[in-house]
Design a protein around this motif. Structure first.
Motif, PDB file in Angstrom:
ATOM      1  N   LEU A   1       0.829  -1.214   0.000  1.00 46.03           N
ATOM      2  CA  LEU A   1       0.000   0.000   0.000  1.00 46.03           C
ATOM      3  C   LEU A   1       0.861   1.261   0.000  1.00 46.03           C
ATOM      4  N   LEU A   2       1.975   1.246   0.715  1.00 43.74           N
ATOM      5  CA  LEU A   2       2.892   2.395   0.681  1.00 43.74           C
ATOM      6  C   LEU A   2       3.482   2.579  -0.716  1.00 43.74           C
ATOM      7  N   PHE A   3       3.851   1.474  -1.342  1.00 45.54           N
ATOM      8  CA  PHE A   3       4.367   1.537  -2.701  1.00 45.54           C
ATOM      9  C   PHE A   3       3.316   2.126  -3.648  1.00 45.54           C
ATOM     10  N   LEU A   4       2.092   1.656  -3.522  1.00 46.32           N
ATOM     11  CA  LEU A   4       1.010   2.143  -4.379  1.00 46.32           C
ATOM     12  C   LEU A   4       0.738   3.630  -4.170  1.00 46.32           C
ATOM     13  N   SER A   5       0.887   4.096  -2.937  1.00 45.82           N
ATOM     14  CA  SER A   5       0.603   5.502  -2.665  1.00 45.82           C
ATOM     15  C   SER A   5       1.657   6.427  -3.267  1.00 45.82           C
ATOM     16  N   ARG A   6       2.828   5.885  -3.569  1.00 48.26           N
ATOM     17  CA  ARG A   6       3.924   6.721  -4.081  1.00 48.26           C
ATOM     18  C   ARG A   6       4.222   6.498  -5.563  1.00 48.26           C
ATOM     19  N   ASN A   7       3.683   5.442  -6.148  1.00 53.49           N
ATOM     20  CA  ASN A   7       4.026   5.099  -7.531  1.00 53.49           C
ATOM     21  C   ASN A   7       2.773   4.758  -8.320  1.00 53.49           C
ATOM     22  N   LEU A   8       2.772   5.147  -9.590  1.00 54.80           N
ATOM     23  CA  LEU A   8       1.710   4.733 -10.495  1.00 54.80           C
ATOM     24  C   LEU A   8       2.149   3.424 -11.144  1.00 54.80           C
ATOM     25  N   LEU A   9       1.299   2.426 -11.092  1.00 58.45           N
ATOM     26  CA  LEU A   9       1.646   1.120 -11.650  1.00 58.45           C
ATOM     27  C   LEU A   9       1.593   1.145 -13.164  1.00 58.45           C
ATOM     28  N   VAL A  10       2.331   0.262 -13.774  1.00 59.60           N
ATOM     29  CA  VAL A  10       2.446   0.192 -15.222  1.00 59.60           C
ATOM     30  C   VAL A  10       1.097  -0.124 -15.886  1.00 59.60           C
ATOM     31  N   GLY A  11       0.196  -0.782 -15.167  1.00 57.79           N
ATOM     32  CA  GLY A  11      -1.104  -1.155 -15.716  1.00 57.79           C
ATOM     33  C   GLY A  11      -2.145  -0.053 -15.670  1.00 57.79           C
ATOM     34  N   GLY A  12      -1.774   1.119 -15.209  1.00 60.20           N
ATOM     35  CA  GLY A  12      -2.686   2.258 -15.202  1.00 60.20           C
ATOM     36  C   GLY A  12      -3.660   2.255 -14.032  1.00 60.20           C
ATOM     37  N   VAL A  13      -4.752   2.978 -14.213  1.00 64.69           N
ATOM     38  CA  VAL A  13      -5.732   3.188 -13.144  1.00 64.69           C
ATOM     39  C   VAL A  13      -6.395   1.878 -12.719  1.00 64.69           C
ATOM     40  N   ASN A  14      -6.736   1.030 -13.693  1.00 62.45           N
ATOM     41  CA  ASN A  14      -7.368  -0.251 -13.381  1.00 62.45           C
ATOM     42  C   ASN A  14      -6.491  -1.060 -12.427  1.00 62.45           C
ATOM     43  N   MET A  15      -5.216  -1.123 -12.722  1.00 56.15           N
ATOM     44  CA  MET A  15      -4.293  -1.881 -11.882  1.00 56.15           C
ATOM     45  C   MET A  15      -4.126  -1.203 -10.521  1.00 56.15           C
ATOM     46  N   GLN A  16      -4.065   0.109 -10.519  1.00 52.85           N
ATOM     47  CA  GLN A  16      -3.896   0.852  -9.267  1.00 52.85           C
ATOM     48  C   GLN A  16      -5.082   0.583  -8.331  1.00 52.85           C
ATOM     49  N   ILE A  17      -6.292   0.626  -8.874  1.00 55.43           N
ATOM     50  CA  ILE A  17      -7.499   0.400  -8.060  1.00 55.43           C
ATOM     51  C   ILE A  17      -7.549  -1.042  -7.560  1.00 55.43           C
ATOM     52  N   SER A  18      -7.330  -2.001  -8.459  1.00 50.33           N
ATOM     53  CA  SER A  18      -7.433  -3.411  -8.047  1.00 50.33           C
ATOM     54  C   SER A  18      -6.369  -3.768  -7.012  1.00 50.33           C
ATOM     55  N   PHE A  19      -5.146  -3.296  -7.189  1.00 52.34           N
ATOM     56  CA  PHE A  19      -4.095  -3.604  -6.223  1.00 52.34           C
ATOM     57  C   PHE A  19      -4.331  -2.905  -4.888  1.00 52.34           C
ATOM     58  N   THR A  20      -4.916  -1.722  -4.920  1.00 50.51           N
ATOM     59  CA  THR A  20      -5.239  -1.026  -3.674  1.00 50.51           C
ATOM     60  C   THR A  20      -6.313  -1.796  -2.909  1.00 50.51           C
ATOM     61  N   ILE A  21      -7.347  -2.241  -3.604  1.00 48.97           N
ATOM     62  CA  ILE A  21      -8.404  -3.029  -2.961  1.00 48.97           C
ATOM     63  C   ILE A  21      -7.815  -4.335  -2.419  1.00 48.97           C
ATOM     64  N   PHE A  22      -6.950  -4.970  -3.208  1.00 48.54           N
ATOM     65  CA  PHE A  22      -6.286  -6.191  -2.742  1.00 48.54           C
ATOM     66  C   PHE A  22      -5.470  -5.921  -1.480  1.00 48.54           C
ATOM     67  N   GLY A  23      -4.668  -4.864  -1.489  1.00 46.60           N
ATOM     68  CA  GLY A  23      -3.818  -4.550  -0.343  1.00 46.60           C
ATOM     69  C   GLY A  23      -4.616  -4.267   0.919  1.00 46.60           C
ATOM     70  N   ILE A  24      -5.691  -3.511   0.766  1.00 48.74           N
ATOM     71  CA  ILE A  24      -6.555  -3.207   1.919  1.00 48.74           C
ATOM     72  C   ILE A  24      -7.217  -4.491   2.423  1.00 48.74           C
ATOM     73  N   SER A  25      -7.705  -5.316   1.508  1.00 45.81           N
ATOM     74  CA  SER A  25      -8.349  -6.581   1.891  1.00 45.81           C
ATOM     75  C   SER A  25      -7.373  -7.505   2.618  1.00 45.81           C
ATOM     76  N   TYR A  26      -6.165  -7.581   2.104  1.00 46.51           N
ATOM     77  CA  TYR A  26      -5.140  -8.440   2.720  1.00 46.51           C
ATOM     78  C   TYR A  26      -4.773  -7.923   4.104  1.00 46.51           C
ATOM     79  N   PHE A  27      -4.641  -6.611   4.248  1.00 46.44           N
ATOM     80  CA  PHE A  27      -4.325  -6.016   5.544  1.00 46.44           C
ATOM     81  C   PHE A  27      -5.447  -6.267   6.550  1.00 46.44           C
ATOM     82  N   VAL A  28      -6.692  -5.978   6.143  1.00 45.26           N
ATOM     83  CA  VAL A  28      -7.835  -6.140   7.053  1.00 45.26           C
ATOM     84  C   VAL A  28      -7.998  -7.594   7.462  1.00 45.26           C
ATOM     85  N   SER A  29      -7.922  -8.518   6.509  1.00 48.37           N
ATOM     86  CA  SER A  29      -8.102  -9.933   6.866  1.00 48.37           C
ATOM     87  C   SER A  29      -6.972 -10.418   7.776  1.00 48.37           C
ATOM     88  N   SER A  30      -5.761  -9.961   7.532  1.00 50.30           N
ATOM     89  CA  SER A  30      -4.637 -10.345   8.397  1.00 50.30           C
ATOM     90  C   SER A  30      -4.808  -9.789   9.800  1.00 50.30           C
TER      91      SER A  30
END
Length: 148
Positions: free
Chosen positions: A17-46
């Protein structure tokens, strides 16, 4: 063992999530949104896995641990999915449109199906737990009490 796994999962999700907040991913907005949701989900479930274990709510802990494991394996599947186009014609020039669509799908496929499957497993386990409890209650109902 569980503590080590949860510690790793929390570190990975926070780092991602820190990486995502500082860098735009190569896959654009779609990738940024999906990885952010994944990161938040992984953090919350953990985090919920850890909290429920400390509260000694072990059935809820088990449910959150299943979700955490499903998300963790999803990260591995992302790399597997990225390799499929290379096996089936990555170098064909007309393949570019498919590659773009495929990679946009992979951004979601690597974790959403795992979350759905984990949810179905959790729901199935809860239903089995309820059946055991109702069966136990029925057994208790027909046990004669002292003096009867």
């Amino acid at each position: 063992m569980g503590r080590v796994y949860i510690f790793g999962a929390l570190c990975a999700s926070i780092g991602g999530l820190l990486f995502l907040s500082r860098n735009l991913l190569v896959g654009g907005v779609n990738m940024q949104i999906s990885f952010t949701i994944f990161g938040i989900s992984y953090f919350v479930s953990s985090l919920m896995t850890l909290i429920r274990a400390r509260q000694m709510k072990f059935k809820q802990h088990r449910d959150w641990a299943i979700m955490t494991f499903a998300l963790g394996t999803g990260a591995w599947w992302f790399r597997i999915f990225l390799g499929f186009p290379m096996m089936f014609g990555y170098y064909i020039e007309s393949f570019d449109d498919f590659k773009k669509t495929y990679y946009e799908m992979v951004n979601w496929m690597f974790f959403v199906p795992h979350m759905i499957i984990a949810w179905l497993v959790i729901r199935n386990m809860r239903n089995k737990d309820k059946k055991k409890l109702s069966s136990l209650a029925m057994d208790q109902q027909f046990v004669p009490k002292d003096g009867e």
